[in-house]
Write an enzyme that holds these catalytic residues in place. Structure first.
Site: not given
Length: 269
Positions: A207, A209
């Site tokens: 997670g 990005g």
């Protein structure tokens, strides 16, 4: 309280997608709203199933949000089909969204494809030109440009080339390069900045990005200039990864510690 919207897929494991976006909004003190485009069956080891919501459901969610909330910034994540991208693009254009953060999500951490190959042209032609900033990583930048990015100079050239797709700013993230540091390049008209942080040895990066892009969106919603929004989000993502190193959540790529400044992960032991 400023209000932001995330339009993305749901991660049943809670580490990425809508769930990570809402955590990032909350961590920044922004009220988060959401539009779910796809429901993934997912955990820290990978994605086992994807169900795309009907277009009329996605459109009605967007309409419901803009009918009632004062949205200062919108962030898009997983938009898996050309039809979903076009529907979202048309709706955002209808509501004249000024601050749009487009995270061109293509592949999950475990390698599962989250964007159909035939949807890339729609992303480039319909959504990216509306964006205030796009936030591709190296692999996404290579795919969008059909080129190889091997070093920082390549990153600068690629970021400028990505700007030709129509967004006001491009943040090309360099965490995938072999280097001691994760260096990101921000370019815009008369703007070229780099943001660097030492890489952290951790498997808990699921997670990253989504969290980075939604944190940028949160600070844009709060009125930060683009350079301050990116730097603040970069600092946040560093601490969220660093403080997650000893978390034991799932057996694969674990989540970040979105609320590292609280004691929510302490136990009675």
């Amino acid at each position: 309280m400023r209000q932001a919207l995330t339009i993305a897929g749901s991660d049943s494991g809670g580490g990425a997608g809508i769930q990570a976006d809402l955590k990032s909004f909350a961590a920044a003190g922004v009220y988060g709203t959401s539009v779910i485009t796809s429901v993934t069956s997912q955990n820290t080891q990978g994605v086992t199933d994807i169900f795309n919501l009907p277009l009329d459901s996605i459109e009605s969610q967007i309409d419901a949000i803009f009918a009632d909330f004062d949205i200062s910034c919108v962030k898009t994540g997983m938009l898996s089909t050309a039809e979903i991208i076009q529907a979202v693009s048309d709706r955002l254009q209808n509501y004249n969204v000024k601050k749009l953060v487009v995270d061109p999500v293509m592949v999950a951490k475990g390698g599962s494809r989250l964007l159909e190959k035939n949807a890339v042209n729609t992303l480039v032609e319909s959504l990216i030109p509306q964006a205030y900033i796009i936030t591709p990583n190296i692999e996404e930048g290579e795919f969008l440009l059909n080129c190889k990015i091997n070093n920082e100079e390549d990153m600068r050239k690629a970021a400028k080339e990505l700007m030709r797709m129509g967004s006001e700013f491009v943040l090309l993230k360099g965490g995938h390069l072999k280097s001691r540091y994760a260096k990101d390049i921000l370019v815009g008209t008369n703007v070229e900045l780099s943001f660097s942080a030492e890489k952290i040895g951790s498997k808990n990066t699921h997670g990253t990005g989504c969290t980075y892009a939604s944190s940028i969106a949160a600070y844009l919603a709060k009125g930060f200039d683009i350079d301050k929004a990116v730097q603040t989000a970069k600092n946040y993502i560093y601490e969220a990864i660093s403080s997650s190193r000893n978390l034991r959540i799932g057996s694969g790529h674990g989540p970040l510690n979105h609320f590292f400044y609280t004691r929510s992960f302490d136990s009675a032991d």
